[in-house]
Design a protein around this motif. Structure first.
Motif, PDB file in Angstrom:
ATOM      1  N   THR A  86     -62.992 -36.852 -28.196  1.00  0.00           N
ATOM      2  CA  THR A  86     -63.701 -37.601 -29.239  1.00  0.00           C
ATOM      3  C   THR A  86     -63.280 -39.064 -29.329  1.00  0.00           C
ATOM      4  OG1 THR A  86     -63.833 -35.558 -30.501  1.00  0.00           O
ATOM      5  CG2 THR A  86     -64.210 -37.583 -31.730  1.00  0.00           C
ATOM      6  N   CYS A  87     -62.036 -39.345 -29.040  1.00  0.00           N
ATOM      7  CA  CYS A  87     -61.498 -40.686 -29.280  1.00  0.00           C
ATOM      8  C   CYS A  87     -62.183 -41.751 -28.407  1.00  0.00           C
ATOM      9  CB  CYS A  87     -59.995 -40.691 -28.993  1.00  0.00           C
ATOM     10  SG  CYS A  87     -59.284 -42.324 -29.239  1.00  0.00           S
ATOM     11  N   PRO A  88     -62.822 -42.743 -29.028  1.00  0.00           N
ATOM     12  CA  PRO A  88     -63.544 -43.756 -28.239  1.00  0.00           C
ATOM     13  C   PRO A  88     -62.624 -44.711 -27.490  1.00  0.00           C
ATOM     14  CG  PRO A  88     -63.643 -44.302 -30.579  1.00  0.00           C
ATOM     15  CD  PRO A  88     -62.970 -42.966 -30.481  1.00  0.00           C
ATOM     16  N   ILE A 130     -53.227 -48.496 -29.271  1.00  0.00           N
ATOM     17  CA  ILE A 130     -54.650 -48.469 -28.907  1.00  0.00           C
ATOM     18  C   ILE A 130     -55.512 -47.988 -30.063  1.00  0.00           C
ATOM     19  CG2 ILE A 130     -56.324 -47.447 -27.320  1.00  0.00           C
ATOM     20  CD1 ILE A 130     -54.128 -47.195 -25.271  1.00  0.00           C
ATOM     21  N   CYS A 131     -54.958 -47.138 -30.927  1.00  0.00           N
ATOM     22  CA  CYS A 131     -55.734 -46.536 -32.021  1.00  0.00           C
ATOM     23  C   CYS A 131     -56.278 -47.614 -32.964  1.00  0.00           C
ATOM     24  CB  CYS A 131     -54.848 -45.570 -32.797  1.00  0.00           C
ATOM     25  SG  CYS A 131     -55.660 -44.875 -34.250  1.00  0.00           S
ATOM     26  N   THR A 132     -57.567 -47.528 -33.258  1.00  0.00           N
ATOM     27  CA  THR A 132     -58.214 -48.479 -34.177  1.00  0.00           C
ATOM     28  C   THR A 132     -58.395 -47.868 -35.573  1.00  0.00           C
ATOM     29  OG1 THR A 132     -60.376 -47.694 -33.486  1.00  0.00           O
ATOM     30  CG2 THR A 132     -59.493 -49.593 -32.295  1.00  0.00           C
ATOM     31  N   HIS A 133     -57.911 -46.636 -35.760  1.00  0.00           N
ATOM     32  CA  HIS A 133     -58.003 -45.925 -37.051  1.00  0.00           C
ATOM     33  C   HIS A 133     -59.455 -45.762 -37.499  1.00  0.00           C
ATOM     34  CE1 HIS A 133     -53.637 -45.968 -37.423  1.00  0.00           C
ATOM     35  NE2 HIS A 133     -53.731 -47.153 -36.856  1.00  0.00           N
ATOM     36  N   CYS A 134     -60.308 -45.491 -36.506  1.00  0.00           N
ATOM     37  CA  CYS A 134     -61.733 -45.301 -36.812  1.00  0.00           C
ATOM     38  C   CYS A 134     -61.979 -43.989 -37.551  1.00  0.00           C
ATOM     39  CB  CYS A 134     -62.559 -45.344 -35.531  1.00  0.00           C
ATOM     40  SG  CYS A 134     -62.292 -43.911 -34.449  1.00  0.00           S
ATOM     41  N   GLY A 135     -61.098 -43.019 -37.367  1.00  0.00           N
ATOM     42  CA  GLY A 135     -61.219 -41.743 -38.092  1.00  0.00           C
ATOM     43  C   GLY A 135     -62.025 -40.676 -37.380  1.00  0.00           C
ATOM     44  N   ALA A 136     -62.601 -40.993 -36.215  1.00  0.00           N
ATOM     45  CA  ALA A 136     -63.450 -40.006 -35.518  1.00  0.00           C
ATOM     46  C   ALA A 136     -62.683 -38.717 -35.206  1.00  0.00           C
ATOM     47  CB  ALA A 136     -64.000 -40.619 -34.234  1.00  0.00           C
ATOM     48  N   CYS A 137     -61.437 -38.845 -34.818  1.00  0.00           N
ATOM     49  CA  CYS A 137     -60.664 -37.649 -34.435  1.00  0.00           C
ATOM     50  C   CYS A 137     -60.389 -36.735 -35.625  1.00  0.00           C
ATOM     51  CB  CYS A 137     -59.351 -38.075 -33.781  1.00  0.00           C
ATOM     52  SG  CYS A 137     -58.373 -39.170 -34.824  1.00  0.00           S
ATOM     53  N   THR A 138     -60.307 -37.286 -36.813  1.00  0.00           N
ATOM     54  CA  THR A 138     -60.001 -36.451 -37.988  1.00  0.00           C
ATOM     55  C   THR A 138     -61.167 -35.512 -38.300  1.00  0.00           C
ATOM     56  OG1 THR A 138     -60.887 -38.049 -39.580  1.00  0.00           O
ATOM     57  CG2 THR A 138     -58.571 -38.281 -38.976  1.00  0.00           C
TER      58      THR A 138
HETATM   59  S1  SF4 Z   1     -60.495 -41.383 -32.708  1.00  0.00           S
HETATM   60 FE1  SF4 Z   1     -58.536 -41.197 -33.809  1.00  0.00          FE
HETATM   61  S2  SF4 Z   1     -56.971 -41.794 -32.317  1.00  0.00           S
HETATM   62 FE2  SF4 Z   1     -58.938 -42.505 -31.526  1.00  0.00          FE
HETATM   63  S3  SF4 Z   1     -59.098 -44.627 -32.241  1.00  0.00           S
HETATM   64 FE3  SF4 Z   1     -60.156 -43.337 -33.753  1.00  0.00          FE
HETATM   65  S4  SF4 Z   1     -58.559 -42.887 -35.278  1.00  0.00           S
HETATM   66 FE4  SF4 Z   1     -57.500 -43.641 -33.451  1.00  0.00          FE
END
Ligand code: SF4
Ligand code: SF4
Length: 143
Positions: free
Chosen positions: A126-128, A85-93
């Motif tokens: 946080t994860c969308p 499911i992870c799109t590697h958007c980076g929001a969680c980091t």
């Molecule tokens: S917030 Fe983190 S876990 Fe969620 S989709 Fe983005 S990179 Fe993946």
């Protein structure tokens, strides 16, 4: 020195007791509280790092807590990242306080290091895409 992050679940009947302080007095352990919550039903959940001079000393303190009715579990089995499911958007980091979630360069993939996770749950909020989640209690690994 031996140190480990643990999750302590306090049932209502022991939630008001100062059991954590006993770890210092009776077992010479050190602790660092990473998060703490009390539910409406007065159950308490605490995530903490416990340090001891030796693993044996750590185990004595954990045995004491269990005898008092505290449920002790290991946090690294509680948070999971669904790679499909992870799109590697980076929001969680951006919210992860321990750098358990980080961007691997140059691929720009978001990686999850379970060993660093303190189970603060900020990434879940946080994860969308809802790729981050908690294992159910039934899947929890007890220490
Ligand atoms: S917030 Fe983190 S876990 Fe969620 S989709 Fe983005 S990179 Fe993946
Ligand atoms: S719960 Fe999520 S945000 Fe919190 S430490 Fe673990 S990976 Fe990082």
């Amino acid at each position: 020195m031996y140190a480990k992050i643990v999750i302590l679940n306090f049932p209502p009947e022991v939630a008001q007791k100062a059991l954590v302080c006993q770890l210092v007095k009776k077992f010479d352990l050190l602790f660092n509280i990473l998060s703490a919550k009390i539910s409406n039903r007065k159950e308490g959940v605490m995530v903490m790092e416990i340090s001891a001079a030796s693993r044996a000393g750590f185990n004595k303190g954990i045995s004491f807590l269990k005898k008092q009715g505290v449920q002790v579990s290991s946090p690294e089995h509680q948070i999971f990242k669904d790679e499909e499911i992870c799109t590697h958007c980076g929001a969680c980091t951006a919210v992860c306080p321990t750098q358990a979630l980080f961007i691997q360069r140059p691929e720009m993939r978001v990686m999850f290091d379970k060993e660093k996770c303190s189970v603060c749950e900020l990434c879940i909020l946080t994860c969308p895409t809802r790729a981050m989640g908690l294992f159910s209690r039934a899947m929890e690994t007890m220490i």
